[in-house]
Design a protein around this motif. Structure first.
Motif, PDB file in Angstrom:
ATOM      1  N   ASN A 197      23.292  -5.352  -3.181  1.00  0.00           N
ATOM      2  CA  ASN A 197      23.514  -5.307  -1.734  1.00  0.00           C
ATOM      3  C   ASN A 197      22.819  -6.489  -1.058  1.00  0.00           C
ATOM      4  O   ASN A 197      21.696  -6.846  -1.414  1.00  0.00           O
ATOM      5  CB  ASN A 197      22.920  -4.023  -1.142  1.00  0.00           C
ATOM      6  CG  ASN A 197      23.718  -2.791  -1.492  1.00  0.00           C
ATOM      7  OD1 ASN A 197      24.900  -2.864  -1.816  1.00  0.00           O
ATOM      8  ND2 ASN A 197      23.070  -1.635  -1.424  1.00  0.00           N
ATOM      9  N   VAL A 198      23.499  -7.071  -0.054  1.00  0.00           N
ATOM     10  CA  VAL A 198      22.876  -8.121   0.759  1.00  0.00           C
ATOM     11  C   VAL A 198      23.017  -7.691   2.214  1.00  0.00           C
ATOM     12  O   VAL A 198      24.075  -7.810   2.826  1.00  0.00           O
ATOM     13  CB  VAL A 198      23.540  -9.498   0.553  1.00  0.00           C
ATOM     14  CG1 VAL A 198      22.735 -10.567   1.273  1.00  0.00           C
ATOM     15  CG2 VAL A 198      23.670  -9.826  -0.929  1.00  0.00           C
ATOM     16  N   GLY A 199      21.938  -7.135   2.741  1.00  0.00           N
ATOM     17  CA  GLY A 199      21.915  -6.653   4.119  1.00  0.00           C
ATOM     18  C   GLY A 199      20.483  -6.639   4.609  1.00  0.00           C
ATOM     19  O   GLY A 199      19.612  -7.307   4.041  1.00  0.00           O
ATOM     20  N   THR A 200      20.234  -5.883   5.658  1.00  0.00           N
ATOM     21  CA  THR A 200      18.877  -5.805   6.197  1.00  0.00           C
ATOM     22  C   THR A 200      18.264  -4.414   6.073  1.00  0.00           C
ATOM     23  O   THR A 200      17.055  -4.261   6.168  1.00  0.00           O
ATOM     24  CB  THR A 200      18.868  -6.183   7.691  1.00  0.00           C
ATOM     25  OG1 THR A 200      19.589  -5.195   8.436  1.00  0.00           O
ATOM     26  CG2 THR A 200      19.509  -7.551   7.905  1.00  0.00           C
ATOM     27  N   GLY A 201      19.119  -3.412   5.904  1.00  0.00           N
ATOM     28  CA  GLY A 201      18.644  -2.036   5.899  1.00  0.00           C
ATOM     29  C   GLY A 201      18.544  -1.436   7.284  1.00  0.00           C
ATOM     30  O   GLY A 201      18.155  -0.278   7.429  1.00  0.00           O
TER      31      GLY A 201
END
Length: 286
Positions: A211-215
């Motif tokens: 996953n590539v996000g910020t949460g």
């Protein structure tokens, strides 16, 4: 570095600037044509596969979506495997989760794709595994969440809502929000996305999705309110009754932190300011 692009969504000025760089070659071609892909792949050590038709268009034209997103991906991976490419970084998508049953969403969450775009992105991950078993190919699939940033196009509402809202505000119009605006997104800045791609290329990790996000969740209503405040405008969003495709989104980024040492560095406020500044520089926002 060699870039293969069909120039469909290309910014001509950006393409010219890239082509002018030392060591960069820009080749016009389409992933749907195996010969073009094979030619562009010749002598290449690693590949970053970003070509895709957007999610919204996949609903209106499933055939083209699968042609580009699935068969195009197959062409890329087949050429990479036969050409002895060492490594492939594949741009996958958080959309493969559909309406995730848990937040933040972990990579082991069972996929539930809702559109041809999502289905093709998930199939691309399986194709990576298929080709890796038959060659020396190593790979990572990066599941991008809601990417935004300067220079973004507006042909896909759910991936360019920031720019869509800003352009309406620049025209003196209120943002239009589907439903009640309670649907949330995990906005990750393109600078952090680029950094994740670079780190994935350099890594020795292989055979997994990250996953590539910020949460962090941001509702669409909150996004609109933030942009209205940032521009100092006195307008209220317009809410239109309409079913939304995905209601909540937030990434569990524990795996990419552990695997690559990657973490997001640009918060939403700073990231939105970068988009606003870019629009001012280009004259699209006064």
């Amino acid at each position: 570095m060699r870039i293969l692009d069909n120039r469909y969504r290309c910014d001509p000025k950006a393409a010219a600037a890239l082509a002018a760089l030392d060591g960069v070659e820009v080749v016009e071609g389409d992933v749907r044509y195996a010969n073009a892909v094979e030619g562009a792949m010749r002598g290449v050590e690693a590949v970053v596969h970003l070509a895709a038709v957007c999610l919204n268009k996949s609903i209106s034209d499933p055939t083209e979506s699968l042609d580009v997103n699935l068969l195009g991906t197959q062409n890329v991976l087949d050429a990479a495997a036969r050409g002895g490419v060492r490594r492939v970084i594949h741009a996958s998508s958080a959309s493969i989760y559909g309406n995730a049953t848990s937040l933040p969403t972990h990579e082991d969450t069972p996929p539930s794709p809702l559109t041809p775009y999502c289905t093709a992105k998930l199939a691309g991950e399986h194709l990576l595994s298929f080709y890796a078993k038959r060659s020396k190919l190593s790979w990572l699939a990066l599941r991008f969440f809601n990417v935004y940033g300067p220079g973004q196009q507006t042909d896909a509402y759910y991936t360019s809502v920031v720019l869509t809202f800003l352009r309406r505000l620049a025209a003196g119009e209120a943002p239009v929000i589907d439903g009640r605006g309670e649907q949330s997104m995990d906005f990750v800045h393109v600078t952090d996305i680029a950094r994740a791609v670079g780190m994935a290329l350099d890594s020795t990790a292989s055979g997994m999705a990250l996953n590539v996000g910020t949460g962090c969740q941001t509702t669409i209503a909150d996004l609109a309110a933030h942009l209205i405040r940032a521009l100092g405008m006195d307008v209220q969003p317009i809410f239109r009754p309409r079913e939304v495709l995905v209601t909540r989104r937030a990434a569990d980024i524990g795996r990419i932190r552990e695997t690559l040492g990657w973490e997001p560095t640009i918060g939403l406020e700073e990231g939105l300011a970068s988009v606003i500044e870019h629009l001012k520089v280009t004259g699209e926002l006064n």
